[in-house]
Design a protein around this motif. Structure first.
Motif, PDB file in Angstrom:
ATOM      1  N   ASP A 153     -51.409  36.460  87.143  1.00  0.00           N
ATOM      2  CA  ASP A 153     -51.859  36.286  88.395  1.00  0.00           C
ATOM      3  C   ASP A 153     -52.736  35.334  88.522  1.00  0.00           C
ATOM      4  O   ASP A 153     -53.426  34.958  87.574  1.00  0.00           O
ATOM      5  CB  ASP A 153     -52.757  37.855  88.689  1.00  0.00           C
ATOM      6  CG  ASP A 153     -51.929  39.050  89.003  1.00  0.00           C
ATOM      7  OD1 ASP A 153     -50.786  38.838  89.105  1.00  0.00           O
ATOM      8  OD2 ASP A 153     -52.422  40.027  89.439  1.00  0.00           O
ATOM      9  N   GLY A 154     -52.802  34.685  89.574  1.00  0.00           N
ATOM     10  CA  GLY A 154     -53.832  33.515  89.689  1.00  0.00           C
ATOM     11  C   GLY A 154     -53.406  32.517  90.837  1.00  0.00           C
ATOM     12  O   GLY A 154     -52.334  32.961  91.714  1.00  0.00           O
ATOM     13  N   LEU A 155     -53.723  31.395  91.111  1.00  0.00           N
ATOM     14  CA  LEU A 155     -53.241  30.245  91.826  1.00  0.00           C
ATOM     15  C   LEU A 155     -52.574  29.297  91.120  1.00  0.00           C
ATOM     16  O   LEU A 155     -53.216  28.739  90.162  1.00  0.00           O
ATOM     17  CB  LEU A 155     -54.482  29.839  92.786  1.00  0.00           C
ATOM     18  CG  LEU A 155     -55.300  30.845  93.425  1.00  0.00           C
ATOM     19  CD1 LEU A 155     -56.587  30.470  93.996  1.00  0.00           C
ATOM     20  CD2 LEU A 155     -54.514  31.519  94.685  1.00  0.00           C
ATOM     21  N   TYR A 156     -51.637  28.890  91.722  1.00  0.00           N
ATOM     22  CA  TYR A 156     -50.447  27.665  91.132  1.00  0.00           C
ATOM     23  C   TYR A 156     -50.205  26.761  92.252  1.00  0.00           C
ATOM     24  O   TYR A 156     -49.942  27.134  93.322  1.00  0.00           O
ATOM     25  CB  TYR A 156     -49.312  28.529  90.686  1.00  0.00           C
ATOM     26  CG  TYR A 156     -49.588  29.440  89.613  1.00  0.00           C
ATOM     27  CD1 TYR A 156     -49.762  28.924  88.012  1.00  0.00           C
ATOM     28  CD2 TYR A 156     -49.745  30.691  89.698  1.00  0.00           C
ATOM     29  CE1 TYR A 156     -49.869  29.755  87.359  1.00  0.00           C
ATOM     30  CE2 TYR A 156     -50.062  31.570  88.989  1.00  0.00           C
ATOM     31  CZ  TYR A 156     -50.118  31.288  87.401  1.00  0.00           C
ATOM     32  OH  TYR A 156     -50.286  32.157  86.489  1.00  0.00           O
ATOM     33  N   VAL A 157     -50.823  25.539  91.773  1.00  0.00           N
ATOM     34  CA  VAL A 157     -50.404  24.424  92.750  1.00  0.00           C
ATOM     35  C   VAL A 157     -49.331  23.430  92.151  1.00  0.00           C
ATOM     36  O   VAL A 157     -49.727  22.951  91.113  1.00  0.00           O
ATOM     37  CB  VAL A 157     -51.789  23.640  93.156  1.00  0.00           C
ATOM     38  CG1 VAL A 157     -51.396  22.522  93.957  1.00  0.00           C
ATOM     39  CG2 VAL A 157     -52.805  24.466  93.722  1.00  0.00           C
TER      40      VAL A 157
END
Length: 173
Positions: free
Chosen positions: A55-59
Motif C-alpha cells: 500500500d502507498g503512492l507510486y509515481v
C-alpha cells in the motif's frame, strides 16, 4: 486513467494510459503506442491486475501517472506532471510527513499555489504531491518545478485517504 474519446488517434494521454497498463501488467513501462501483444493483453483483461507492491503512492515518471494502492488494490491511477528537466523530481522512496489542507502558497515560488500538498521527502522537504491551480497545468510530460502536480479533484480524494507515514515511491525516467 481517463484517455478521452475513442477517435482512433494515439495521443499523449493515450500513451500515458498505455504506459500505465504496461507498468501494472508487469511489462516495461514505455510511452510507445499500441502494439498487437499489448492490445491482446488489454482486451483479455477482465479486471485490473493485483498490485505486486505494498500500500502507498507510486509515481511513475516515465508514464506521468500516480498509482494509489490501498488494501492491496489499485484505488486510483491518475495523471500527474513531474519536474521538468531543469527542475527534476528526485526518484526514491519517502513517507508523507506533512499535509496542508487547501491552497498553500509555495515558499519557493511566490504566487504559485499548491492545493492539498503532501510532503514526503525529508531530504528535499520542498517537494510535494499537490493539486494544481488549474488542471490544464497537469501536462502529459514533466513540467513542474520539481513537485508532482496532480489533478485537483483526484488530489483532494488522495489527500483525504492518505495518512501521515504513507509510503511514497517515485521511479522511472
Amino acid at each position: 486513467v481517463p484517455v478521452g474519446d475513442v477517435d482512433g488517434t494515439t495521443d499523449a494521454r493515450t500513451r500515458q494510459a498505455l504506459c500505465a497498463w504496461r507498468d501494472i501488467s508487469g511489462r516495461t513501462p514505455s510511452r510507445e503506442g499500441l502494439t498487437p501483444p499489448l492490445a491482446r493483453s488489454i482486451l483479455s483483461a477482465i479486471r485490473l491486475p493485483r498490485p505486486d507492491r505494498s500500500d502507498g503512492l507510486y509515481v511513475n515518471k516515465t508514464c506521468q501517472v500516480l498509482f494509489q494502492v490501498v488494501d492491496h488494490r489499485y484505488r486510483r491511477i491518475v495523471w500527474v506532471s513531474t519536474g521538468s528537466p531543469r527542475y527534476d523530481t528526485p526518484v526514491g522512496t519517502g513517507a508523507v510527513f506533512r499535509k496542508l489542507e487547501g491552497p498553500v502558497e509555495s515558499t519557493l515560488y511566490p504566487e504559485a499555489y499548491m492545493y492539498d500538498p503532501m510532503f514526503f521527502l525529508t531530504s528535499r522537504p520542498g517537494i510535494a504531491l499537490h493539486g494544481s491551480v488549474s488542471n490544464s497545468l497537469v501536462l502529459p510530460y514533466p513540467a513542474s518545478h520539481g513537485c508532482i502536480r496532480v489533478w485537483r479533484p483526484e488530489m483532494h480524494r488522495i489527500f483525504d485517504e492518505t495518512a501521515i507515514g504513507t509510503k511514497v515511491t517515485v521511479y522511472g525516467k
